[in-house]
Design an enzyme around this catalytic site. Structure first.
Site, PDB file in Angstrom:
ATOM      1  N   SER A  96       0.822  -1.221   0.000  1.00 17.26           N
ATOM      2  CA  SER A  96       0.000   0.000   0.000  1.00 17.26           C
ATOM      3  C   SER A  96       0.851   1.264   0.000  1.00 17.26           C
ATOM      4  CB  SER A  96      -0.917   0.019   1.228  1.00 17.26           C
ATOM      5  OG  SER A  96      -1.633  -1.180   1.338  1.00 17.26           O
TER       6      SER A  96
HETATM    7  N1  SAH Z   1      -0.549  -5.197   3.905  1.00 18.23           N
HETATM    8  C1  SAH Z   1       0.220  -5.479   2.722  1.00 18.23           C
HETATM    9  C2  SAH Z   1      -0.454  -5.040   1.432  1.00 18.23           C
HETATM   10  C3  SAH Z   1      -1.539  -5.885   1.123  1.00 18.23           C
HETATM   11  S1  SAH Z   1      -2.177  -5.983  -0.505  1.00 18.23           S
HETATM   12  C4  SAH Z   1       1.603  -4.910   2.788  1.00 18.23           C
HETATM   13  O1  SAH Z   1       1.915  -4.183   3.736  1.00 18.23           O
HETATM   14  O2  SAH Z   1       2.393  -5.210   1.897  1.00 18.23           O
HETATM   15  C5  SAH Z   1      -3.508  -7.042  -0.080  1.00 18.23           C
HETATM   16  C6  SAH Z   1      -3.111  -8.453   0.241  1.00 18.23           C
HETATM   17  O3  SAH Z   1      -4.272  -9.116   0.686  1.00 18.23           O
HETATM   18  C7  SAH Z   1      -2.595  -9.217  -0.968  1.00 18.23           C
HETATM   19  O4  SAH Z   1      -1.345  -9.767  -0.691  1.00 18.23           O
HETATM   20  C8  SAH Z   1      -3.662 -10.295  -1.171  1.00 18.23           C
HETATM   21  O5  SAH Z   1      -3.147 -11.501  -1.668  1.00 18.23           O
HETATM   22  C9  SAH Z   1      -4.214 -10.452   0.237  1.00 18.23           C
HETATM   23  N2  SAH Z   1      -5.554 -11.031   0.320  1.00 18.23           N
HETATM   24  C10 SAH Z   1      -6.594 -10.888  -0.531  1.00 18.23           C
HETATM   25  N3  SAH Z   1      -7.660 -11.571  -0.098  1.00 18.23           N
HETATM   26  C11 SAH Z   1      -7.292 -12.182   1.075  1.00 18.23           C
HETATM   27  C12 SAH Z   1      -7.959 -13.036   2.004  1.00 18.23           C
HETATM   28  N4  SAH Z   1      -9.229 -13.437   1.820  1.00 18.23           N
HETATM   29  N5  SAH Z   1      -7.274 -13.448   3.094  1.00 18.23           N
HETATM   30  C13 SAH Z   1      -5.979 -13.076   3.300  1.00 18.23           C
HETATM   31  N6  SAH Z   1      -5.302 -12.288   2.440  1.00 18.23           N
HETATM   32  C14 SAH Z   1      -5.944 -11.831   1.349  1.00 18.23           C
END
Ligand code: SAH
Length: 249
Positions: A96
């Site tokens: 993000s």
């Molecule tokens: N917090 C992260 C950015 C996240 S992007 C950072 O600091 O880098 C969103 C993430 O959520 C992605 O890696 C995606 O694969 C994950 N995601 C999407 N749906 C999800 C779910 N149902 N459970 C867990 N993770 C999920």
């Protein structure tokens, strides 16, 4: 003649790939990080009417100025690691924007006794930002390769109060519930009821809610001591979608 060679020298030094001009000795990254923190401050000002915040918690800003974001992005993205924008981390996912990480962390009002659940580990960066401010972070990632890489990265960087898991975060993490705060870093169509259940009375949750790939609203949810739920829209945001596993776990 001298002028000409100076121009050539200058041109050469500017054409070197960013990664080769950096000595990676930490100091140069610190300058870039400080610039990033200034940009976050500027964004806080630009959005203050919506967020009702003139400033963010100093502890949160300090963490933003210390966590080595360049170690959480793929090597080819390192030159951009301290720009105030999201970056690709592979598998169609993103780390993000730093301003959003700072804002979401601030909205949680982190306390050093807090047990926090994060849904969407991604690179592990948000978990690392939280780890210095709370007691323990539990974080769930649905993409196997990303979850494993983040787990290894966090271990090798010495974060010993972050527990990672691969799975569908929609269901939360019952074994460690209830949580003081919950942060969801992928956009959900609606607020997952299991997460509301796993939030402590007096707890706070931040989650982007809205359609996939459209603008969503960042929502702050507060559960009061009588378990009544209050929600507030904070800001329009754009996150990758919360995906669902085909099999329930
Ligand atoms: N917090 C992260 C950015 C996240 S992007 C950072 O600091 O880098 C969103 C993430 O959520 C992605 O890696 C995606 O694969 C994950 N995601 C999407 N749906 C999800 C779910 N149902 N459970 C867990 N993770 C999920």
């Amino acid at each position: 003649m001298l002028k000409k060679s100076l121009i050539i020298l200058l041109a050469l030094s500017f054409s070197l790939p960013v990664s080769e001009t950096w000595s990676a000795d930490g100091d140069e990254f610190r300058t870039l990080r400080n610039n990033m923190v200034r940009e976050i401050f500027a964004d806080v000002q630009l959005t203050r009417l919506k967020t009702r915040k003139n400033t963010l918690d100093r502890k949160v800003m300090k963490a933003m100025g210390e966590i080595p974001r360049h170690l959480f992005v793929p090597k080819k993205q390192r030159g951009y690691a301290y720009e105030n924008r999201p970056l690709s981390i592979g598998y169609g996912q993103t780390i993000s924007q730093p301003y959003i990480v700072a804002l979401m962390t601030d909205l949680l009002q982190p306390d050093e006794q807090d047990i926090v659940l994060e849904i969407g580990t991604g690179s592990g960066y948000q978990a690392a930002v939280l780890a210095g401010l709370v007691k323990r972070v539990y974080t769930i990632e649905i993409v196997d390769a990303l979850g494993k890489a983040a787990g290894n990265r966090l271990t090798s960087l010495g974060y010993d109060n972050i527990t990672t898991r691969i799975g569908d975060g929609y269901y939360g993490w019952k074994e460690h519930a209830p949580f003081d705060t919950i942060i969801v870093t992928a956009a959900a169509g609606s607020i997952p009821p299991p997460l509301i259940r796993q939030l402590k009375p007096g707890g706070r949750m931040v989650i982007p809610v809205g359609g996939a790939f459209l603008t969503q609203q960042l929502i702050l949810i507060e559960k009061d001591l009588d378990e009544k739920i209050k929600t507030r829209q904070i800001l329009p945001v754009r996150f990758v979608p919360l995906t669902r596993s085909r099999t329930t776990d």
